[in-house]
Design a protein around this motif. Structure first.
Motif, PDB file in Angstrom:
ATOM      1  N   GLY A  54      -3.383 -34.767 -75.634  1.00  0.00           N
ATOM      2  CA  GLY A  54      -2.309 -34.144 -76.390  1.00  0.00           C
ATOM      3  C   GLY A  54      -1.158 -33.637 -75.550  1.00  0.00           C
ATOM      4  O   GLY A  54      -0.247 -32.988 -76.075  1.00  0.00           O
ATOM      5  N   GLY A  55      -1.161 -33.917 -74.263  1.00  0.00           N
ATOM      6  CA  GLY A  55      -0.066 -33.513 -73.386  1.00  0.00           C
ATOM      7  C   GLY A  55       0.538 -34.710 -72.689  1.00  0.00           C
ATOM      8  O   GLY A  55       0.418 -35.849 -73.152  1.00  0.00           O
ATOM      9  N   PHE A  56       1.206 -34.466 -71.559  1.00  0.00           N
ATOM     10  CA  PHE A  56       1.828 -35.536 -70.800  1.00  0.00           C
ATOM     11  C   PHE A  56       1.290 -35.542 -69.384  1.00  0.00           C
ATOM     12  O   PHE A  56       1.268 -34.511 -68.704  1.00  0.00           O
ATOM     13  CB  PHE A  56       3.351 -35.369 -70.778  1.00  0.00           C
ATOM     14  N   GLN A  78       2.515 -33.237 -77.173  1.00  0.00           N
ATOM     15  CA  GLN A  78       2.824 -34.366 -78.045  1.00  0.00           C
ATOM     16  C   GLN A  78       2.834 -33.885 -79.499  1.00  0.00           C
ATOM     17  O   GLN A  78       1.784 -33.772 -80.133  1.00  0.00           O
ATOM     18  CB  GLN A  78       1.789 -35.474 -77.870  1.00  0.00           C
ATOM     19  N   HIS A  79       4.015 -33.573 -80.001  1.00  0.00           N
ATOM     20  CA  HIS A  79       4.110 -33.129 -81.382  1.00  0.00           C
ATOM     21  C   HIS A  79       5.479 -33.533 -81.920  1.00  0.00           C
ATOM     22  O   HIS A  79       6.373 -33.948 -81.181  1.00  0.00           O
ATOM     23  CB  HIS A  79       3.908 -31.619 -81.502  1.00  0.00           C
ATOM     24  N   ALA A  84       5.638 -38.916 -82.999  1.00  0.00           N
ATOM     25  CA  ALA A  84       5.955 -40.062 -83.856  1.00  0.00           C
ATOM     26  C   ALA A  84       6.219 -41.303 -83.016  1.00  0.00           C
ATOM     27  O   ALA A  84       5.751 -42.401 -83.344  1.00  0.00           O
ATOM     28  CB  ALA A  84       7.170 -39.738 -84.730  1.00  0.00           C
ATOM     29  N   MET A  85       6.979 -41.142 -81.946  1.00  0.00           N
ATOM     30  CA  MET A  85       7.277 -42.292 -81.089  1.00  0.00           C
ATOM     31  C   MET A  85       6.031 -42.785 -80.361  1.00  0.00           C
ATOM     32  O   MET A  85       5.838 -43.988 -80.177  1.00  0.00           O
ATOM     33  CB  MET A  85       8.361 -41.924 -80.079  1.00  0.00           C
ATOM     34  N   LEU A  86       5.171 -41.874 -79.938  1.00  0.00           N
ATOM     35  CA  LEU A  86       3.992 -42.247 -79.173  1.00  0.00           C
ATOM     36  C   LEU A  86       2.898 -42.863 -80.036  1.00  0.00           C
ATOM     37  O   LEU A  86       2.198 -43.770 -79.605  1.00  0.00           O
ATOM     38  CB  LEU A  86       3.434 -41.023 -78.443  1.00  0.00           C
ATOM     39  N   GLY A 124       2.882 -54.522 -75.213  1.00  0.00           N
ATOM     40  CA  GLY A 124       2.077 -55.021 -76.314  1.00  0.00           C
ATOM     41  C   GLY A 124       1.774 -53.899 -77.281  1.00  0.00           C
ATOM     42  O   GLY A 124       2.675 -53.222 -77.779  1.00  0.00           O
ATOM     43  N   ASP A 125       0.505 -53.674 -77.555  1.00  0.00           N
ATOM     44  CA  ASP A 125       0.099 -52.591 -78.456  1.00  0.00           C
ATOM     45  C   ASP A 125      -0.123 -51.275 -77.728  1.00  0.00           C
ATOM     46  O   ASP A 125      -0.381 -50.253 -78.360  1.00  0.00           O
ATOM     47  CB  ASP A 125      -1.206 -52.979 -79.188  1.00  0.00           C
ATOM     48  N   GLU A 126      -0.033 -51.289 -76.411  1.00  0.00           N
ATOM     49  CA  GLU A 126      -0.256 -50.066 -75.641  1.00  0.00           C
ATOM     50  C   GLU A 126       1.066 -49.339 -75.407  1.00  0.00           C
ATOM     51  O   GLU A 126       2.013 -49.905 -74.853  1.00  0.00           O
ATOM     52  CB  GLU A 126      -0.889 -50.387 -74.292  1.00  0.00           C
ATOM     53  N   ILE A 127       1.146 -48.085 -75.837  1.00  0.00           N
ATOM     54  CA  ILE A 127       2.352 -47.285 -75.640  1.00  0.00           C
ATOM     55  C   ILE A 127       2.222 -46.555 -74.306  1.00  0.00           C
ATOM     56  O   ILE A 127       1.348 -45.716 -74.111  1.00  0.00           O
ATOM     57  CB  ILE A 127       2.553 -46.285 -76.798  1.00  0.00           C
ATOM     58  N   LEU A 128       3.107 -46.909 -73.383  1.00  0.00           N
ATOM     59  CA  LEU A 128       3.064 -46.341 -72.041  1.00  0.00           C
ATOM     60  C   LEU A 128       3.784 -45.004 -71.961  1.00  0.00           C
ATOM     61  O   LEU A 128       3.500 -44.191 -71.084  1.00  0.00           O
ATOM     62  CB  LEU A 128       3.691 -47.312 -71.034  1.00  0.00           C
ATOM     63  N   GLY A 129       4.749 -44.786 -72.851  1.00  0.00           N
ATOM     64  CA  GLY A 129       5.510 -43.545 -72.789  1.00  0.00           C
ATOM     65  C   GLY A 129       6.577 -43.503 -73.862  1.00  0.00           C
ATOM     66  O   GLY A 129       6.693 -44.411 -74.690  1.00  0.00           O
ATOM     67  N   ALA A 130       7.348 -42.428 -73.842  1.00  0.00           N
ATOM     68  CA  ALA A 130       8.455 -42.244 -74.785  1.00  0.00           C
ATOM     69  C   ALA A 130       9.717 -41.955 -73.979  1.00  0.00           C
ATOM     70  O   ALA A 130       9.748 -41.046 -73.158  1.00  0.00           O
ATOM     71  CB  ALA A 130       8.154 -41.089 -75.736  1.00  0.00           C
TER      72      ALA A 130
END
Length: 384
Positions: A54-56, A78-79, A84-86, A124-130
């Motif tokens: 839940g953090g970075f 992460q809120h 939403a983006m993550l 791909g389907d893996e979100i690396l960051g925002a």
């Protein structure tokens, strides 16, 4: 700065080349953020790499001074819009972020922000960051009550940059993995695989992006075709990089925790080098994921320096509880150096990188050394 396609595509190409020059993950993150801010002429830019709690794990900003950043306080969670983006891989373009129902405010020292543009950096389907920007600058003073806003064209250009940022970030992570695996004799194989599987595609991708930049004014249709080819090459390179990372990924923090990971790495280094490498832990409690990640990276860098440069016969790694946090110490009996005269050499030795990692999680790094009397690197983190 004018952000039409004629100016934007060459700027994206320049940003891609800048990202490709760096191999360390944090350097890549800084370059991505600075490139995005310059590309879209924004006052602020940031890139957050999420952890699993839940953090970075990492959070890099551009446009905020070191003093401001220190006053802002702990890393964000992460809120709201970040979440939403993550979690949904959804771009966000807002005229005023403060009016969005998901907006939850920010610390007192946080700069005031209004217009907002954010995109996920995804492989791909893996979100690396925002990746997100705020407060677009106006080429001319706006009319009363109407500030500048990010446009659909801005979002498109940032999307191109984000695709290449994913490649650069994955490539940097793969490079750091390669350093970890050197002691196991994997560097040669990894370099060979990286060269054969990815280097040619990345070279083609760069040339294709340059071709698109050259064509965008005189033949937009062909430029569009070239950009489609860029996207295809980027996807292929990312797939191959991801496969290599999965194949070569060593046991990590998520599975084993900081103490076990450090103990394992010390044992392998002890077998691989003539120097004796020992590890001891004393009453250490679990730490926030970002702090454990930073401590591991600092330990790896300090061990690398001690074993490659100091001529030490013994390197001792200790991790001890320190209030709610922990204290990491890597001490060697090698040749040492004079800290007062290595300002220029400090970057070569990784001291700047280690200090950045410590500061990024609210910690502190100290280095004690003297010619002929060894070196001790200490990192203190506050815990959570």
């Amino acid at each position: 700065m004018t952000n039409g396609a004629g100016a934007g595509i060459p700027a994206v190409s320049t940003a891609i080349l800048a990202m490709s020059r760096h191999l360390e993950v944090r350097d890549v993150l800084k370059t991505i953020v600075a490139s995005a801010r310059e590309l879209l002429d924004a006052e602020y830019a940031a890139l957050g790499v999420p952890d699993d709690h839940g953090g970075f794990a990492q959070f890099v900003v551009d446009g905020v001074s070191a003093e401001q950043w220190k006053a802002i306080g702990p890393l964000p969670r992460q809120h709201g819009i970040l979440a939403a983006m993550l979690h949904n891989a959804t771009p966000e373009r807002l005229a005023d972020v403060r009016e969005d129902p998901r907006f939850g405010g920010w610390p007192a020292a946080h700069p005031d922000m209004s217009d907002f543009l954010g995109l996920p950096v995804a492989d791909g389907d893996e979100i690396l960051g925002a990746l997100f920007l705020a407060n677009k600058r106006c080429p001319t003073p706006p009319s009363r009550g109407n500030g500048c806003r990010f446009t659909e064209e801005d979002e498109r250009l940032l999307g191109i940059l984000a695709q290449h940022a994913a490649i650069a970030l994955t490539n940097a992570r793969l490079y750091e993995r390669s350093r970890e695996l050197t002691i196991a004799g994997e560097r040669a194989r990894l370099a060979h695989e990286l060269h054969d599987a990815v280097a040619q595609k990345l070279f083609s991708l760069r040339l294709t992006a340059q071709a698109a930049a050259a064509l965008v004014d005189r033949d937009p249709a062909r430029a569009k075709d070239e950009l489609h080819q860029v996207a295809a090459l980027a996807a292929e390179a990312a797939d191959e990089l991801r496969a290599a990372v999965v194949e070569l990924r060593p046991a990590g923090l998520d599975e084993d925790g900081l103490v076990a990971t450090l103990r394992s790495q010390a044992q392998v280094l002890d077998r691989a080098h003539s120097a004796r490498v020992t590890f001891a832990a004393h009453y250490v409690r679990a730490l926030p994921a970002a702090q454990e990640e930073a401590m591991l990276r600092v330990a790896q860098e300090a061990l690398h320096n001690a074993l490659r440069h100091s001529g030490a016969g013994h390197v001792e790694v200790t991790l001890t509880r320190n209030g709610q946090g922990a204290l990491l110490r890597i001490a060697d009996n090698g040749c040492g150096f004079d800290p007062g005269t290595v300002r220029r050499a400090g970057r070569h030795l990784g001291l700047v990188s280690m200090r950045d990692r410590a500061g990024g999680v609210g910690g502190k790094l100290t280095v004690e050394s003297e010619p002929g009397k060894g070196t001790a690197v200490e990192m203190e983190v506050p815990g959570g």
